[in-house]
Design a protein around this motif. Structure first.
Motif, PDB file in Angstrom:
ATOM      1  N   MET A   1       0.820  -1.194   0.000  1.00 18.37           N
ATOM      2  CA  MET A   1       0.000   0.000   0.000  1.00 18.37           C
ATOM      3  C   MET A   1       0.863   1.256   0.000  1.00 18.37           C
ATOM      4  N   HIS A   2       2.017   1.167   0.631  1.00 23.35           N
ATOM      5  CA  HIS A   2       2.913   2.317   0.722  1.00 23.35           C
ATOM      6  C   HIS A   2       3.273   2.846  -0.662  1.00 23.35           C
ATOM      7  N   GLU A   3       3.486   1.960  -1.623  1.00 24.49           N
ATOM      8  CA  GLU A   3       3.834   2.377  -2.988  1.00 24.49           C
ATOM      9  C   GLU A   3       2.706   3.191  -3.611  1.00 24.49           C
ATOM     10  N   HIS A   4       1.475   2.834  -3.287  1.00 20.55           N
ATOM     11  CA  HIS A   4       0.306   3.552  -3.791  1.00 20.55           C
ATOM     12  C   HIS A   4       0.343   5.019  -3.336  1.00 20.55           C
ATOM     13  N   TYR A   5       0.869   5.248  -2.150  1.00 17.20           N
ATOM     14  CA  TYR A   5       0.908   6.586  -1.558  1.00 17.20           C
ATOM     15  C   TYR A   5       2.218   7.334  -1.820  1.00 17.20           C
ATOM     16  N   LYS A   6       3.198   6.662  -2.416  1.00 11.88           N
ATOM     17  CA  LYS A   6       4.564   7.197  -2.507  1.00 11.88           C
ATOM     18  C   LYS A   6       4.650   8.638  -3.017  1.00 11.88           C
ATOM     19  N   GLN A   7       4.057   8.942  -4.148  1.00 13.28           N
ATOM     20  CA  GLN A   7       4.172  10.285  -4.710  1.00 13.28           C
ATOM     21  C   GLN A   7       3.506  11.318  -3.801  1.00 13.28           C
ATOM     22  N   CYS A   8       2.368  10.992  -3.251  1.00 11.83           N
ATOM     23  CA  CYS A   8       1.668  11.929  -2.383  1.00 11.83           C
ATOM     24  C   CYS A   8       2.467  12.180  -1.100  1.00 11.83           C
ATOM     25  N   ILE A   9       3.042  11.133  -0.540  1.00 11.73           N
ATOM     26  CA  ILE A   9       3.888  11.289   0.654  1.00 11.73           C
ATOM     27  C   ILE A   9       5.052  12.223   0.340  1.00 11.73           C
ATOM     28  N   GLU A  10       5.688  12.007  -0.811  1.00 14.35           N
ATOM     29  CA  GLU A  10       6.820  12.853  -1.201  1.00 14.35           C
ATOM     30  C   GLU A  10       6.397  14.317  -1.350  1.00 14.35           C
ATOM     31  N   GLU A  11       5.247  14.564  -1.971  1.00 15.50           N
ATOM     32  CA  GLU A  11       4.763  15.944  -2.144  1.00 15.50           C
ATOM     33  C   GLU A  11       4.416  16.569  -0.791  1.00 15.50           C
ATOM     34  N   CYS A  12       3.840  15.780   0.096  1.00 14.88           N
ATOM     35  CA  CYS A  12       3.517  16.288   1.436  1.00 14.88           C
ATOM     36  C   CYS A  12       4.791  16.674   2.193  1.00 14.88           C
ATOM     37  N   LEU A  13       5.820  15.839   2.104  1.00 19.73           N
ATOM     38  CA  LEU A  13       7.067  16.131   2.817  1.00 19.73           C
ATOM     39  C   LEU A  13       7.781  17.346   2.223  1.00 19.73           C
ATOM     40  N   LYS A  14       7.752  17.466   0.889  1.00 24.21           N
ATOM     41  CA  LYS A  14       8.350  18.645   0.246  1.00 24.21           C
ATOM     42  C   LYS A  14       7.595  19.909   0.657  1.00 24.21           C
ATOM     43  N   ALA A  71      -5.436  18.942   1.335  1.00 17.54           N
ATOM     44  CA  ALA A  71      -5.587  19.645   0.064  1.00 17.54           C
ATOM     45  C   ALA A  71      -6.187  21.033   0.285  1.00 17.54           C
ATOM     46  N   GLU A  72      -7.174  21.134   1.163  1.00 25.52           N
ATOM     47  CA  GLU A  72      -7.812  22.426   1.447  1.00 25.52           C
ATOM     48  C   GLU A  72      -6.830  23.396   2.096  1.00 25.52           C
ATOM     49  N   VAL A  73      -6.079  22.908   3.076  1.00 23.69           N
ATOM     50  CA  VAL A  73      -5.116  23.764   3.773  1.00 23.69           C
ATOM     51  C   VAL A  73      -3.991  24.171   2.829  1.00 23.69           C
ATOM     52  N   CYS A  74      -3.504  23.228   2.024  1.00 26.38           N
ATOM     53  CA  CYS A  74      -2.448  23.542   1.054  1.00 26.38           C
ATOM     54  C   CYS A  74      -2.916  24.603   0.064  1.00 26.38           C
ATOM     55  N   GLU A  75      -4.133  24.482  -0.399  1.00 26.47           N
ATOM     56  CA  GLU A  75      -4.685  25.458  -1.344  1.00 26.47           C
ATOM     57  C   GLU A  75      -4.744  26.843  -0.701  1.00 26.47           C
ATOM     58  N   ALA A  76      -5.213  26.905   0.545  1.00 29.34           N
ATOM     59  CA  ALA A  76      -5.299  28.185   1.260  1.00 29.34           C
ATOM     60  C   ALA A  76      -3.914  28.785   1.479  1.00 29.34           C
ATOM     61  N   GLU A 102      -2.780  19.082  -5.274  1.00 28.24           N
ATOM     62  CA  GLU A 102      -3.129  18.263  -6.425  1.00 28.24           C
ATOM     63  C   GLU A 102      -2.888  16.768  -6.127  1.00 28.24           C
ATOM     64  N   ALA A 103      -1.749  16.459  -5.519  1.00 26.39           N
ATOM     65  CA  ALA A 103      -1.427  15.059  -5.183  1.00 26.39           C
ATOM     66  C   ALA A 103      -2.440  14.503  -4.182  1.00 26.39           C
ATOM     67  N   CYS A 104      -2.815  15.312  -3.198  1.00 28.51           N
ATOM     68  CA  CYS A 104      -3.800  14.850  -2.204  1.00 28.51           C
ATOM     69  C   CYS A 104      -5.160  14.638  -2.842  1.00 28.51           C
ATOM     70  N   ARG A 105      -5.534  15.498  -3.778  1.00 32.58           N
ATOM     71  CA  ARG A 105      -6.827  15.322  -4.456  1.00 32.58           C
ATOM     72  C   ARG A 105      -6.855  14.045  -5.289  1.00 32.58           C
ATOM     73  N   LYS A 106      -5.707  13.682  -5.860  1.00 38.25           N
ATOM     74  CA  LYS A 106      -5.628  12.428  -6.613  1.00 38.25           C
ATOM     75  C   LYS A 106      -5.823  11.236  -5.683  1.00 38.25           C
ATOM     76  N   MET A 107      -5.351  11.364  -4.448  1.00 43.51           N
ATOM     77  CA  MET A 107      -5.479  10.258  -3.489  1.00 43.51           C
ATOM     78  C   MET A 107      -6.922  10.007  -3.103  1.00 43.51           C
ATOM     79  N   ILE A 108      -7.738  11.060  -3.126  1.00 41.52           N
ATOM     80  CA  ILE A 108      -9.130  10.901  -2.677  1.00 41.52           C
ATOM     81  C   ILE A 108     -10.101  10.722  -3.842  1.00 41.52           C
TER      82      ILE A 108
END
Length: 109
Positions: A1-14, A71-76, A102-108
């Protein structure tokens, strides 16, 4: 499952890193009062990004809800930082926030 989240995790950490950098840089600006909303949102965004990355890495049952809020907080935060585009740290932060949203919206989706 971690691989499924990999890109979003990376964007969140950046995004968390850029928000923390922006927060610190904004505190050093001459007119800190003018940067108050940016500083406040940098903190909120860094915290929710850290939570979202942690939730995804442990496959939390609340991932969708957390990513939706992230996603909402990032947008704000991105919108606020974009108002200060003459500050390079705000410009980089806004870009990271919008990528993370954008990455978080793809996750949901």
């Amino acid at each position: 499952m971690h691989e499924h989240y990999k890109q979003c995790i990376e964007e969140c950490l950046k995004c968390m890193q850029e928000c923390n950098h922006c927060y610190d840089a904004c505190l050093k600006e001459d007119n800190v009062k003018m940067m108050a909303d940016c500083i406040r949102l940098d903190r909120e965004c860094a915290d929710i990004c850290a939570l979202a990355a942690a939730a995804m890495s442990r496959n939390s049952p609340f991932v969708k809800e957390i990513c939706r809020l992230c996603a909402e907080v990032c947008e704000a935060c991105g919108n606020e930082c974009a108002k200060h585009e003459h500050h390079e740290h705000c410009k980089r932060c806004a870009e990271a926030c919008f990528r993370c949203a954008e990455a978080c919206r793809k996750m949901i989706a």
